[in-house]
Design a protein around this motif. Sequence first.
Motif, short mmCIF file in Angstrom:
data_model
loop_
_atom_site.label_atom_id
_atom_site.label_comp_id
_atom_site.label_asym_id
_atom_site.label_seq_id
_atom_site.Cartn_x
_atom_site.Cartn_y
_atom_site.Cartn_z
N THR A 131 0.81 -1.21 0.00
CA THR A 131 0.00 0.00 0.00
C THR A 131 0.85 1.26 0.00
OG1 THR A 131 -0.16 -0.16 2.41
CG2 THR A 131 -1.98 -1.07 1.12
N HIS A 132 2.08 1.16 0.52
CA HIS A 132 2.92 2.36 0.57
C HIS A 132 4.31 2.18 -0.05
CE1 HIS A 132 3.35 0.39 4.68
NE2 HIS A 132 4.57 0.30 4.18
N PHE A 133 4.66 0.95 -0.46
CA PHE A 133 5.97 0.73 -1.07
C PHE A 133 5.80 0.29 -2.51
CE2 PHE A 133 9.75 -2.15 -1.75
CZ PHE A 133 10.65 -1.12 -1.93
N HIS A 134 6.37 1.06 -3.42
CA HIS A 134 6.26 0.79 -4.85
C HIS A 134 7.56 0.12 -5.32
CE1 HIS A 134 2.61 3.35 -5.31
NE2 HIS A 134 3.11 3.87 -4.20
N ALA A 151 14.32 -3.05 -5.23
CA ALA A 151 14.26 -1.71 -4.62
C ALA A 151 13.05 -0.95 -5.16
CB ALA A 151 15.55 -0.96 -4.91
N GLY A 152 12.83 0.23 -4.62
CA GLY A 152 11.69 1.02 -5.06
C GLY A 152 11.58 2.30 -4.28
N TRP A 153 10.37 2.83 -4.21
CA TRP A 153 10.18 4.09 -3.50
C TRP A 153 8.99 4.01 -2.55
CZ3 TRP A 153 5.66 6.96 -4.44
CH2 TRP A 153 4.96 6.65 -5.59
N LEU A 154 9.11 4.81 -1.51
CA LEU A 154 8.15 4.80 -0.40
C LEU A 154 7.26 6.02 -0.48
CD1 LEU A 154 7.70 3.12 2.28
CD2 LEU A 154 9.08 4.87 3.41
N ASP A 155 5.95 5.79 -0.42
CA ASP A 155 4.97 6.86 -0.28
C ASP A 155 4.91 7.20 1.21
OD1 ASP A 155 2.66 8.40 0.11
OD2 ASP A 155 1.60 7.45 -1.55
N THR A 156 5.58 8.25 1.60
CA THR A 156 5.79 8.52 3.03
C THR A 156 4.50 8.83 3.77
OG1 THR A 156 6.22 10.87 2.61
CG2 THR A 156 8.11 9.37 2.55
N GLN A 157 3.58 9.53 3.12
CA GLN A 157 2.35 9.91 3.81
C GLN A 157 1.39 8.72 3.93
OE1 GLN A 157 2.51 12.94 5.37
NE2 GLN A 157 4.55 12.68 4.46
N GLN A 158 1.41 7.83 2.95
CA GLN A 158 0.61 6.61 3.07
C GLN A 158 1.19 5.70 4.15
OE1 GLN A 158 -2.37 5.93 1.47
NE2 GLN A 158 -2.41 4.28 2.99
N LEU A 159 2.52 5.67 4.25
CA LEU A 159 3.15 4.91 5.34
C LEU A 159 2.65 5.40 6.68
CD1 LEU A 159 5.46 2.92 6.34
CD2 LEU A 159 6.89 4.97 6.46
N LYS A 160 2.60 6.71 6.84
CA LYS A 160 2.10 7.28 8.10
C LYS A 160 0.68 6.80 8.38
CE LYS A 160 0.64 11.52 8.03
NZ LYS A 160 0.59 13.01 7.99
N CYS A 161 -0.17 6.82 7.39
CA CYS A 161 -1.55 6.38 7.58
C CYS A 161 -1.63 4.89 7.93
CB CYS A 161 -2.37 6.65 6.33
SG CYS A 161 -2.54 8.40 5.91
N ASP A 162 -0.76 4.09 7.33
CA ASP A 162 -0.79 2.64 7.56
C ASP A 162 -0.22 2.25 8.91
OD1 ASP A 162 -1.89 2.34 5.08
OD2 ASP A 162 -0.04 1.72 4.08
N TRP A 163 0.72 3.04 9.43
CA TRP A 163 1.43 2.64 10.65
C TRP A 163 0.89 3.29 11.92
CZ3 TRP A 163 7.45 2.02 9.86
CH2 TRP A 163 7.68 0.87 9.12
N ILE A 164 0.05 4.28 11.82
CA ILE A 164 -0.48 4.89 13.04
C ILE A 164 -2.00 4.85 13.02
CG2 ILE A 164 1.51 6.40 13.35
CD1 ILE A 164 -0.11 8.69 12.27
N SER A 165 -2.56 4.79 14.21
CA SER A 165 -4.01 4.78 14.35
C SER A 165 -4.51 6.20 14.60
CB SER A 165 -4.42 3.88 15.52
OG SER A 165 -3.94 4.42 16.74
N VAL A 166 -5.82 6.35 14.57
CA VAL A 166 -6.40 7.68 14.81
C VAL A 166 -6.14 8.13 16.24
CG1 VAL A 166 -8.18 7.50 13.05
CG2 VAL A 166 -8.63 6.60 15.33
N ASN A 167 -5.90 7.19 17.14
CA ASN A 167 -5.66 7.52 18.54
C ASN A 167 -4.17 7.53 18.87
OD1 ASN A 167 -8.46 7.65 19.19
ND2 ASN A 167 -8.53 5.42 19.22
N LEU A 168 -3.36 7.99 17.93
CA LEU A 168 -1.92 8.06 18.14
C LEU A 168 -1.61 8.90 19.39
CD1 LEU A 168 1.08 7.80 17.14
CD2 LEU A 168 0.70 9.97 15.96
N PRO A 169 -0.88 8.31 20.35
CA PRO A 169 -0.47 9.09 21.52
C PRO A 169 0.64 10.06 21.15
CG PRO A 169 0.36 6.84 21.68
CD PRO A 169 -0.48 6.90 20.45
#
Length: 635
Positions: free
Chosen positions: A333-336, A378-396
């Motif tokens: 979802t975030h790594f191409h 190898a490839g490239w990372l969609d950094t903002q999608q990574l953020k969405c995938d790795w953190i929840s809405v209740n991020l402390p």
Amino acid sequence: MKPLSYDLAPEPALSEEGGWRSLTFDDVYFLPGCGEDESRYVFIEGNQLEQRWQQHDADHFVVAETGFGSGLNLAVTLKAWRKCQQKPQHLHFISFELYPFTVEQLNFFYQQLPEFATLGQRLCATWPSRRAGIHRIELYDDVTLTLVFGDCLESIRVMDLKVDAWYLDGFDPKKNPGMWTMAMFEQMSRCSGPGTTVATFTAASAVRKCLVAAGFAVTKRQGFVRKREMIIAQYDDSSCILPHDKQPWAPLNKAKISCDISIIGSGIAGLSLFHAFQKVGKRVTLISNTPVMSAASGNQAGLVMPMLTAQPSLESLLYWRAFDFALKQYQVTHFHQQGVLELVCSDKKKQWMRRLKLHRWPDDLLNWSEKGVHYPSAGWLDTQQLKCDWISVNLPWIHKNVERVEQNHGYWLLFDESDHLIQKARVLILAAGIGSRAIQGLPELPLSARHGQTSILSCPGQPVENQAINANGYIIPLSDSQYLLGASFDHLPESQWQQEAILSPDHAQRNLELWTGVAGVSFSGHEVVSGHAGIRATTPDHLPLCGPLVNEKAFKRDYADLHHGRHWHQYPEAKVIDNLYVLTGLGSRGFTSAPLLAQTLVDMILGRPLPLEVPLLRAIHPNRFLYRQMKKGAH
């Protein structure tokens, strides 16, 4: 085959006649027709694992095996682990192997064992390349497999381990004597502690004597089927004194308490730490004065690729391991994974490529093209999608600037610029890039700053192929018409290190100039869509800082005469500042290195097996610069 090399592990020569047999050692991997029963009797019962799991105090249990072979011992251990109701949270299974099976051999083996078919499929899907050294595989949420390809003795010498149970399964001592040397048992002793047990199928007198000499209390028990006797042993740490590191300047201390963890910084380092802690069920708090994945980590995309030097180097070996690990952590979802082509244009780069060709490489790591070196995985990372995938809405997350910290009665107290207390933590991790250097009350970190700018251009046609390109700069194809170009890496005066990065009006022109005269790259008719500027933190040797922070005053006192070269002198272990760690200085390779470095630091804090060899851990240790100064007498 040494673990810190470009070597690839050789494939095993196998025969299926009369059971699975190694032609190299002329010995069977297990007794035909009763391999599972033999493994359970010798290793599970021999180490009393089911009883010990129920009584184990720590949250993890470590099994180390000499000789992975087909993985049958792992399969039998997992079967017992699943049946055991009361047990630690996590099982770490570490196995050394000089001749790892191919995926095809593994697949064929497990097709004959329907009971373990699911494990076989998982092993085949996650089986690593034949690169020498450590490979970390997260088999299940509660089971980690660490495969170490290479000579067993050479490998264990460069590992920092504490093992609870040993499986000695390295073929018959007469046919594979290199696996049963006194040096090997001394290393086992170094990696054992009170209560560590050993089990092996053999009862050879030479093995018994070596175990005793290495500090183990040995007992013989009834052997399996045709074997009259086998050995079990328990470590007695008072019976043997082995030589230690004479200069333990790079401690890898676990935290004295592993709760109430706070991370200052919310870029790729902080996010990777948060993700690694989440996977092991630890709640942590991120604190930063900028949004998550902004500032230096705020580029829309970033390259994920290895960095290979012409000859093996600690830097190259670190980033190869980091690249392998990142591929397992990042998701589609975030790594191409479109591949990266590294252009070879200059004479210097052509010489580099010629030297690379002298080594054997895994096909999925690199291959050669007319234009240069192609990294197909190898490839490239969609950094903002990574953020969405790795953190929840209740991020402390606490959106504050940490101005200063102080340690008081086992807590780290964090204050803002108005000297208001904003957080209290037991464990504190600095991951704020160059901002880590500005926090008062902490040791001065050996960091400097670089100003970087990227540009997104819209361009008709297809200025480059549908893959990322790396040369003097890099080009990432975000879509059919948009491309990200980067990146400048400019020196900054120290007076500007803590200021906000400024995007210059000519950012796109500067990034385009990196491609002037490069064949096959043309951005005629382009339009500038946007740009981003960030201030990256780097170190004098361009390697990250990852580990505990050392008490500088105590270290200077204890190592005051280091420059005299008294190599025989036993120095004390460097004293750390309790529960204070750092992960920063990732430079321009943070999207590749952060997942592995974060996992390393999390495992270190929790006292779990580490995914890197000791020379690599020292290469990134925060105390390395002070140690080098003391060695030169420049303090």
